[in-house]
Structures are given as C-alpha cells and as structure tokens.
Design a protein around this motif. Structure first.
Motif, PDB file in Angstrom:
ATOM      1  N   THR A 151       0.921  -1.124   0.351  1.00 51.68           N
ATOM      2  CA  THR A 151       0.109   0.296  -0.316  1.00 51.68           C
ATOM      3  C   THR A 151       0.785   1.393   0.042  1.00 51.68           C
ATOM      4  O   THR A 151       2.394   0.965   0.112  1.00 51.68           O
ATOM      5  N   THR A 152       0.119   2.180   0.155  1.00 51.70           N
ATOM      6  CA  THR A 152       1.135   3.688  -0.274  1.00 51.70           C
ATOM      7  C   THR A 152      -0.206   4.963   0.144  1.00 51.70           C
ATOM      8  O   THR A 152      -1.077   4.281  -0.613  1.00 51.70           O
ATOM      9  N   GLY A 153       0.160   5.565   0.763  1.00 52.98           N
ATOM     10  CA  GLY A 153       0.096   6.787   0.603  1.00 52.98           C
ATOM     11  C   GLY A 153      -1.640   6.534   2.064  1.00 52.98           C
ATOM     12  O   GLY A 153      -0.968   5.735   2.690  1.00 52.98           O
ATOM     13  N   ASP A 154      -2.214   7.634   2.751  1.00 54.77           N
ATOM     14  CA  ASP A 154      -3.256   7.853   3.564  1.00 54.77           C
ATOM     15  C   ASP A 154      -4.459   7.195   3.822  1.00 54.77           C
ATOM     16  O   ASP A 154      -4.693   8.153   2.267  1.00 54.77           O
ATOM     17  N   LEU A 155      -4.845   7.215   3.900  1.00 62.15           N
ATOM     18  CA  LEU A 155      -6.552   7.179   3.781  1.00 62.15           C
ATOM     19  C   LEU A 155      -7.007   8.818   4.299  1.00 62.15           C
ATOM     20  O   LEU A 155      -6.293   9.338   5.466  1.00 62.15           O
ATOM     21  N   GLU A 191      -9.338  11.911   6.037  1.00 65.97           N
ATOM     22  CA  GLU A 191      -9.748  12.136   6.959  1.00 65.97           C
ATOM     23  C   GLU A 191     -10.881  11.744   7.006  1.00 65.97           C
ATOM     24  O   GLU A 191     -12.063  11.616   6.516  1.00 65.97           O
ATOM     25  N   SER A 223     -10.184   4.922   8.489  1.00 62.47           N
ATOM     26  CA  SER A 223      -9.432   4.475   9.393  1.00 62.47           C
ATOM     27  C   SER A 223      -9.282   2.902   9.011  1.00 62.47           C
ATOM     28  O   SER A 223     -10.437   2.729   9.059  1.00 62.47           O
ATOM     29  N   MET A 255      -3.892   4.549  -0.713  1.00 65.09           N
ATOM     30  CA  MET A 255      -4.826   4.595   0.345  1.00 65.09           C
ATOM     31  C   MET A 255      -5.564   4.999   0.381  1.00 65.09           C
ATOM     32  O   MET A 255      -6.533   5.721   0.046  1.00 65.09           O
ATOM     33  N   SER A 256      -5.066   6.609  -0.435  1.00 61.74           N
ATOM     34  CA  SER A 256      -5.774   8.112  -0.222  1.00 61.74           C
ATOM     35  C   SER A 256      -6.959   8.258  -1.229  1.00 61.74           C
ATOM     36  O   SER A 256      -7.273   9.102  -1.189  1.00 61.74           O
TER      37      SER A 256
END
Length: 407
Positions: free
Chosen positions: A241-245, A247, A250, A283-284
C-alpha cells in the motif's frame, strides 16, 4: 496405244525406266552436295564443362592432402559430335596423382582420363600447389552450444542434455589435429516449449582462434536430446500500500483472497524470489469498504499465469458527526413541563465511529438520545444523557449531561 497399257510387260518396262531415271537424279544431286566447297569435311568446335570434380590419388591410409580444389573447368576441342556427347555424358575423370610423392609441398599438374583421343583437353587450373602430410586420427568429446536461448518463451530454460555419441573421431594431418581446440554442435532453441528429442546436428571443429578447420569427422553429425523446462516456485503473497486514508477514515482490515502464488521463471530468477507483492494500492483514493482487483508486482522474467489478479478486501472505519439529534425527556410527572437551559435547544451532535458501510448511511433518526426526569420536582436539574445507536459502533454525544428546568 490402249492395247500397250493393257500389256503387263509394257507397264513393267515403263516402271523400270522411271526407276532408273530417279536413281540417276539422286546420285547426281549427292555428288554435287559432297563436292560443294561450302560444306566442310570435318566440322569441329570447342565446349567448356564446369564444376568437374577433382579426384585425388594418394595412399589415404597414411597421408592427407590439402590445397586441392573441389572442382575444375574442362574445355573440350574437336569434332562436334564427339565433343558434344562427351560433354553431355561427362564420363571422364580429372585427377591429381600424388601416389609417388613424399610429404611436403608440391606443384602438380591436373590430369584426365576417359576422354576420346580425337578431342583436345584443356583443364583450368592447369597446375595446383598441394601439401602432403602424415595422416592422424583422434577422438574428441562433443560439446553442445544452445543458441538463441534468449528467444525462448518467458520463464523457459534449457535443462539437462545428452549427446549421442559423446565422442567423434577426427582425421586430418598431425599438424591440424594438434590445432583442434573446440568440437561442438549448435542447437537452435528459439521459441521452443517442448523437449528436444534426438535432433540430428552437424559437428563443427575449430582452432583456438575460432577458425573452422576442414577435417574429416566420423560420424559427421550427432543426436542431441535436451529438456526444455519452465521452473516454478510457490511463494507468499503480500499486500503493498501507499498513501494515507482520507481524513475521517481508518483501516479496520485488509486481506487478499490468496496467501501464496505459483511463480514461473528461469532458475536464476526464481532463486532471488522469496515472496511476491501486489501492485501498490493507493489508500488515499479509498473511501469505502469493498473488494478491489490488483495485479502482482512480478520481477522481470517472472510470470504467474494462473493468478493474473488478486482480490483485496478492504474494511474501513469511519468517524462521522451526525448533527441535531433530538434529546427526549422521559418520565415527566403529569402536569409538569420542561425547558432546556443548557443546551438551549433539545438537540445535540453525535460522533459515531464504526464500519464505514454502516456509518455512511446513518441519519439522526438512527439515534435515541434521552434524559430521565422521573421523580423530579420543579426547578433546574442537571441530568445525564443516555445515547443509543447502531450496534458495533462507538458513539459520543456532544454533551455528557444537560440542564433542564421543570415547571
């Protein structure tokens, strides 16, 4: 007159007369033709015959010779009929006789036999320079060179191989035998997926500089068998995976529908593979739970034909605020009325954390917010707030307690 033609002897006499006249006429014509100066008594010409093999007469058990060309050109001159027949039938020999010569280099003349005496023969080349050497024979191992192996289908390679016979006997001069450095056969494997079974290939002989040597090889070809294989290895599958979910979201869980994959590649490629990961999942861009298909991030030269894509299941938790949820007052006595002091309106916001598929669909009607006024007299009261929401969700109200006034 009519009586004459009716006489058998008269008719016979007339026939004989005409036969004599015809014979005399033919003889005169033939004599004139033979005496005509324009017709030669002996018609001659010249004709060349190319690619006539040159035979070598030598003690082949003890000597070898080099410098003899394979073919010669023979010109025949003489009567046309004899010349044409001889050229067409080619029942004559061109040879070089070396039987009485010793070892070394000699200039010799090409000879012929079987040509009619009335023909004159010219041979090109007329003389040649030959080298006579002692004959020698040795056995050599045959090596196999598989060419175009890079053109095998991806993941395929050549495995074990066999040559039959493994040795060949090479005959030439002792000097040439001593120069032999490589004896090998070449097998083209471009595009192969099946094993090679007893393929006949010619034997090649080279010196240390890679120059091919003209020698006698027995046998001239050998049979090669080889395994064409497609090695494989089963390794774990990991998720990348890459990036963040975004806002408010989770990750609750992420999993693939397979734990391992069978990878096909050549042995040297497989040796460096301990696991294989999926292509990166950004994941973004994930805002809801569900299943997505991703490919495998395979090393160069590897493939997984039975697993083109992996199903990845992603479960998200969402944190969401539901606004203006009504606050209900329970158990008021008959005749009592209530008003809200803090907050001023009977409503508040609720923050809920839970499965994204559930939380994303919630409205104010999915919550029950209450305060218990049972047994209370007139006046201001601070009461705790009770909140009921969806199962398996965490809810937090804007207020833990409220202030009400009972009248």
């Amino acid at each position: 007159m009519d009586n004459w033609f009716k006489s058998r002897w008269f008719v016979r006499g007339i026939s004989l007369f005409f036969a004599i006249v015809l014979y005399v006429f033919v003889q005169v014509e033939m004599d004139q033709y033979q005496n005509d100066s324009r017709i030669p008594d002996n018609n001659e010409g010249i004709q060349s015959v190319e690619n006539v093999p040159i035979n070598i007469r030598i003690d082949e058990d003890n000597y070898v010779v080099s410098g003899v060309p394979e073919f010669s050109t023979v010109s025949l001159e003489g009567p046309t009929g004899t010349m044409t027949a001889t050229a067409r039938q080619q029942n004559f020999d061109v040879y070089v006789d070396l039987q009485d010569l010793e070892e070394g280099t000699h200039t010799v003349e090409l000879q012929h036999s079987g040509v009619p005496e009335e023909l004159t023969v010219y041979i090109e080349p007329k003389t040649i320079e030959v080298t006579i050497e002692e004959r020698a024979s040795e056995e050599f191992d045959v090596a196999v060179d598989f060419i175009n192996s890079k053109q095998l289908p991806q993941g395929y390679e050549v495995g074990s191989s066999e040559v039959s016979p493994q040795k060949v006997t090479i005959t030439s001069s002792r000097e040439v035998i001593n120069k032999i450095a490589i004896v090998k056969v070449f097998v083209d494997v471009a595009g192969l997926k099946e094993n090679i079974d007893n393929r006949e290939v010619p034997v090649n002989v080279y010196d240390a500089s890679g120059n091919e040597l003209n020698v006698k090889v027995e046998p001239e070809s050998v049979a090669v068998s080889a395994e064409i294989k497609n090695p494989s290895k089963t390794v774990p599958v990991t998720l990348s995976t890459t990036g963040d979910l975004p806002e408010g979201y989770s990750l609750s869980s992420i999993s693939a529908n397979v734990d391992e994959a069978e990878i096909f590649a050549t042995s040297d490629v497989l040796e460096g593979i301990e696991e294989v990961s999926t292509e990166e999942i950004d994941m973004s861009e994930i805002t809801e739970s569900g299943t997505i298909n991703v490919g495998l991030a395979l090393p160069d030269g590897a493939n997984a034909p039975e697993l083109e894509q992996v199903e990845v299941t992603i479960e998200l938790e969402q944190t969401r605020t539901v606004e203006d949820v009504s606050i209900d007052v329970e158990n008021l006595e008959e005749g009592q009325e209530v008003s809200f002091v803090e907050p001023a309106e009977p409503a508040m916001n609720i923050t809920v954390v839970g499965n994204q598929n559930v939380v994303s669909e919630l409205t104010a009607e999915d919550f029950q917010v209450t305060v218990d006024a049972g047994g209370l007299e007139s006046g201001e009261h601070q009461l705790p707030v009770t909140i009921e929401g969806p199962e398996n969700s965490e809810v937090n109200g804007q207020f833990d307690q409220v202030t009400i006034e009972i009248t």
